[in-house]
Motif scaffolding. Sequence first.
Motif, PDB file in Angstrom:
ATOM      1  N   VAL A  50     -14.786  -7.364 -13.446  1.00 20.84           N
ATOM      2  CA  VAL A  50     -14.759  -6.091 -12.723  1.00 20.84           C
ATOM      3  C   VAL A  50     -14.444  -6.329 -11.238  1.00 20.84           C
ATOM      4  CG1 VAL A  50     -16.175  -4.146 -11.946  1.00 20.84           C
ATOM      5  CG2 VAL A  50     -16.300  -4.907 -14.325  1.00 20.84           C
ATOM      6  N   VAL A  51     -15.151  -7.276 -10.634  1.00 18.27           N
ATOM      7  CA  VAL A  51     -14.937  -7.568  -9.212  1.00 18.27           C
ATOM      8  C   VAL A  51     -13.505  -8.044  -8.990  1.00 18.27           C
ATOM      9  CG1 VAL A  51     -15.588  -9.052  -7.282  1.00 18.27           C
ATOM     10  CG2 VAL A  51     -17.356  -8.088  -8.747  1.00 18.27           C
ATOM     11  N   SER A  52     -13.064  -8.948  -9.849  1.00 26.25           N
ATOM     12  CA  SER A  52     -11.733  -9.513  -9.697  1.00 26.25           C
ATOM     13  C   SER A  52     -10.647  -8.431  -9.747  1.00 26.25           C
ATOM     14  CB  SER A  52     -11.556 -10.574 -10.788  1.00 26.25           C
ATOM     15  OG  SER A  52     -10.225 -10.693 -11.137  1.00 26.25           O
ATOM     16  N   GLN A  53     -10.758  -7.517 -10.687  1.00 22.13           N
ATOM     17  CA  GLN A  53      -9.756  -6.447 -10.794  1.00 22.13           C
ATOM     18  C   GLN A  53      -9.773  -5.534  -9.571  1.00 22.13           C
ATOM     19  OE1 GLN A  53      -7.979  -5.355 -14.076  1.00 22.13           O
ATOM     20  NE2 GLN A  53      -9.642  -5.516 -15.536  1.00 22.13           N
ATOM     21  N   ALA A 110      -7.468  -3.631  -4.387  1.00 27.11           N
ATOM     22  CA  ALA A 110      -7.555  -3.424  -2.937  1.00 27.11           C
ATOM     23  C   ALA A 110      -6.464  -4.206  -2.213  1.00 27.11           C
ATOM     24  CB  ALA A 110      -8.929  -3.836  -2.430  1.00 27.11           C
ATOM     25  N   GLY A 111      -6.287  -5.452  -2.625  1.00 28.33           N
ATOM     26  CA  GLY A 111      -5.278  -6.303  -1.988  1.00 28.33           C
ATOM     27  C   GLY A 111      -3.879  -5.728  -2.181  1.00 28.33           C
ATOM     28  N   ALA A 112      -3.608  -5.232  -3.364  1.00 31.95           N
ATOM     29  CA  ALA A 112      -2.292  -4.657  -3.658  1.00 31.95           C
ATOM     30  C   ALA A 112      -2.025  -3.444  -2.770  1.00 31.95           C
ATOM     31  CB  ALA A 112      -2.210  -4.262  -5.129  1.00 31.95           C
ATOM     32  N   LEU A 170     -13.704  -9.806   1.982  1.00 37.53           N
ATOM     33  CA  LEU A 170     -14.292  -9.650   0.645  1.00 37.53           C
ATOM     34  C   LEU A 170     -13.781 -10.725  -0.318  1.00 37.53           C
ATOM     35  CD1 LEU A 170     -14.179  -5.742   0.239  1.00 37.53           C
ATOM     36  CD2 LEU A 170     -16.182  -7.167   0.690  1.00 37.53           C
ATOM     37  N   SER A 171     -12.459 -11.001  -0.268  1.00 34.97           N
ATOM     38  CA  SER A 171     -11.883 -12.018  -1.168  1.00 34.97           C
ATOM     39  C   SER A 171     -12.502 -13.372  -0.901  1.00 34.97           C
ATOM     40  CB  SER A 171     -10.380 -12.194  -0.956  1.00 34.97           C
ATOM     41  OG  SER A 171      -9.743 -10.989  -0.999  1.00 34.97           O
ATOM     42  N   SER A 172     -12.690 -13.627   0.387  1.00 32.90           N
ATOM     43  CA  SER A 172     -13.224 -14.916   0.754  1.00 32.90           C
ATOM     44  C   SER A 172     -14.664 -15.054   0.257  1.00 32.90           C
ATOM     45  CB  SER A 172     -13.117 -15.065   2.258  1.00 32.90           C
ATOM     46  OG  SER A 172     -13.820 -16.165   2.669  1.00 32.90           O
ATOM     47  N   ARG A 173     -15.412 -13.952   0.348  1.00 30.77           N
ATOM     48  CA  ARG A 173     -16.788 -13.972  -0.153  1.00 30.77           C
ATOM     49  C   ARG A 173     -16.769 -14.182  -1.671  1.00 30.77           C
ATOM     50  NH1 ARG A 173     -20.773  -8.972   0.322  1.00 30.77           N
ATOM     51  NH2 ARG A 173     -22.400  -9.839  -1.024  1.00 30.77           N
TER      52      ARG A 173
END
Length: 598
Positions: free
Chosen positions: A66-69, A74-76, A101-104
């Motif tokens: 879920v987090v990954s998607q 968000a990145g897209a 957030l990605s880094s976390r």
Amino acid sequence: MTTTTYELTWDLDVFFNGGSASPQFIEHLEKLKTDLQSFEEAVDSWTIPTDANDSSLINLLEKFQVVSQNIRQAGAFVSCLQAQNTNDTRANELRGMVTTLSSRFSTILTNFDEKLSSIGSDTWNGLLKQNSLKELSFVLNERRTKAAEKLPKEQEALINALSIDGYHGWGEMYDTIVKHVKIPFEENGKKVELSVGQAANKFSSSDPNVRKQIFEEWEKAWDKQADLLAGTLNHLSGFRLSVYKQRGWDHILKEALTYNRMKSETLDVMWEVISDLKQPFADFLQRKAELLGVDKLSWYDLDAPVGEVNTTYSYQEGAEFILKHFQDFGDELTTFTGKAFENRWIEAEDRPGKRPGGFCTSFPVDEQSRIFMTYSGTPSNVSTLAHELGHAFHSYALKDTHPLNRGYAMNVAETASTFAEMIVSDAAVNNAENDDVKLALLEDKIQRSVALLMNIHARFLFETRFYEERKNGIVSKKRLNELMEEAQKEAYLGSLKEYHPLFWGSKLHFFITGVPFYNFPYTFGFLFSLGIYAQAVKEGKGYEKKYMAMLEDTGSMMVEDLAMKHLGVDLTKREFWEEGVKLCIKDVEEFMEMTKNK
Ligand SMILES: [Zn+2]
């Protein structure tokens, strides 16, 4: 054919309404923060399983997915915002938030992976027999191996934290610098300032003076920023190398090869075959020079059209052209593409303030993609459009697989895109209304081979050599220029008169931090897809099912295994690569035959 007029701009509001000021997007980020928190707690409190029937891993993977998607979503969105308007400073702020957030997330995953790798191998093999984990064997085993090759989690966590400003920050700095690059140009007696993307399109002008003028201004504009660019590149690469050193990785391509799920033998044999067989492309460039009335081509002539044929297509024509030729190959690809045009998945408008280049990004939560490019009507714009649609189709082909099995690497990502490009360019050559048009299209097709077998080769040679030198300290601007020019001379077999030494600065790809060595996967994908394309041509429309089955496996196999399973070929041997390059040489032979009396 369709009567719909396709719009030139994309629809991002369907994801988050209101662009970079979208309150919905902020809500998405807030929700993401909460989900991250919950995933983090779950990982922290996870007791390493000792029993093969333990179900805790399945629950964790649920949260992970879920987090990954949502992070990718968000990145897209932010990538699209930044690309469509380089002056959107709010978009840059949002990028910063997503990067944090990605880094976390990476930090949490480091902890997760370390725990994963400390599960005893008997328990591990037992766990993988569970139904819901069986299909994830490849990706989970990969995570365990990668974790074992890294530093202890505290150190990796520190690296992740420092990378926000010390690594990715340099990647962002590049975008800031490019924003200030303006290329002055005189058009119809009026002085205008072009963005990098607009100027790049001028290299395919049929007017040699336009190309030369734009190139001179182009070099000057990049040279003006060269100190900043060299500093940025040196710090970015320095950070990367320091991390490699800490982890004890000596091979500069280790990360790139692991990421691309390929063996170094495969990469070596691919370049070896290309180097051995590329002479016909140099002959082609020489013939092209003669056709353009110069003794040798220069960098800025490479994209010049041959002959007087007006091969400009309006966006609508380009779209219909693509749809018509996709039809020869498969119904699913055609229907999918039609929807992409109708539902405004594509940003193609030619206007200032857009980022150069093209990309395709997927919004996994909505199972949609978005394509970005600047369309000015050249045949190569049509190819780019088909190329990006291929990427979008790849994401579509993966929609029924487990979300954690959709993470395909760049080398196979470029397979679907190149495949789509090939359908369009081949059909175009075969259906040309006369010899002049055929020649122009054939030339455009060979240009692509030249780009992938020579230009990308130059980038690879430059980048590997640069990284080796960077190990010993800062590489000066002057040296960067030298390294680039040498690499270009070698890759083009010395067939050009003037080269583009500042290419290391003008090409975004050297500044991408997400994926290292953003070059050889293109060539791999190109030659790999030629193999698949050759089979598709033989088998006709029925091949689409097999093709999609292959795409479905791209997120969960080593490329050598993928090729063996779906094509029955060994990628570590010369034969496969030789066949691919020879297919490209056939185009050159046809071109040489058609132009021998011109
Ligand atoms: Zn691509």
